[in-house]
Scaffold this motif. Structure first.
Motif: not given
Length: 268
Positions: A94, A40, A253, A221, A256-257, A260, A128
């Motif tokens: 990020r 994070w 995840r 997120a 989140l990826s 990112a 992230w």
């Protein structure tokens, strides 16, 4: 004057010896990053290093990364015995963060000077979006669902107990009612009604600029975590990429990826 001159020689000898010993401590070290799946932004995360050497011992070694804030410290490293060191690191923002240089340093043996050695080692850490507050979730894609097939009596969830049945081949044994199974002499699985859930697709426009994109990623997120924690399915459409709605920690995840990498073009 003679004593003063001798004292200067002693000090000079200590400085030279300190430099030689520090060089020996760092010369034979090999370091490998053990990267997490992601981190994070602006929050401390655990980054581990594996340190080895082929001969002798090393003492009081500090390990840091040029692109991150934080460091790990290892008291001693023996030849042929790998050591895992943990650093509490912080990534600034990020995105896909290039880690290019590991820095090793030591003030061994006298603590008078710190000797540093740099290792060129390029890897990418996925950072992230920063975690923050979120607004109200958007409207669901469509009505309530139950289970995987919309069956109002789907019995594979965490709701009210609906009954017992014999455990099937290759089924997970975590749902077995052991006391009832012992009483009847066969494995019985508890059936529970799966609670209703909804499906959401979160969207970020492709042309969202600068700071607005960062805020949108952070909010998305946070919304993803909120909706998945409530038992819903969540999908994502952003940057020309679509993730089908699903649930679970692994799916979170994946979202989140994707967040990112959003806005980083070829680096994504």
């Amino acid at each position: 004057p003679f004593v003063k001159k001798q004292f200067h020689y002693v000090i000079l000898g200590i400085i030279v010896l300190s430099g030689v010993l520090s060089e020996r401590v760092l010369a034979d070290l090999r370091v490998k990053r053990l990267l997490p799946e992601g981190a994070w932004a602006t929050e401390p995360f655990a980054l581990r290093y594996e340190i080895t050497r082929t001969k002798g011992r090393a003492f009081a070694v500090k390990i840091s990364d040029s692109a991150l804030s934080g460091w790990a410290w290892v008291p001693t490293i023996e030849a042929g015995k790998p050591v895992i060191a943990r650093a509490d690191m912080t990534a600034p923002q990020r995105g896909p963060l290039e880690l290019s240089e590991i820095r090793l340093s030591t003030a061994y043996p006298f603590g008078l000077f710190e000797k540093t050695r740099s290792l060129h080692q390029i890897e990418t850490l996925l950072v992230w979006p920063r975690r923050g507050f979120t607004c109200e979730p958007p409207r669901a894609d469509f009505g309530l669902q139950t289970g995987e097939h919309g069956n109002q009596k789907h019995r594979d969830g965490s709701g009210d107990v609906q009954g017992l049945r014999e455990l099937g081949d290759l089924e997970d044994a975590r749902g077995v009612h052991w006391k009832k199974s012992a009483a009847v002499g066969q494995l019985l699985k508890v059936e529970r009604e799966r609670e209703d859930r909804q499906q959401y697709t979160l969207r970020i426009e492709s042309d969202t600029p600068g700071e607005a994109l960062e805020r949108a990623c952070e909010e998305t997120a946070a919304l993803t975590h909120q909706l998945l924690s409530a038992g819903n399915d969540v999908g994502l459409i952003a940057g020309g990429r679509a993730l089908r709605a699903s649930s679970g920690a692994a799916h979170e995840r994946r979202i989140l990826s994707a967040l990112a990498l959003l806005g980083f073009g070829d680096r994504a």
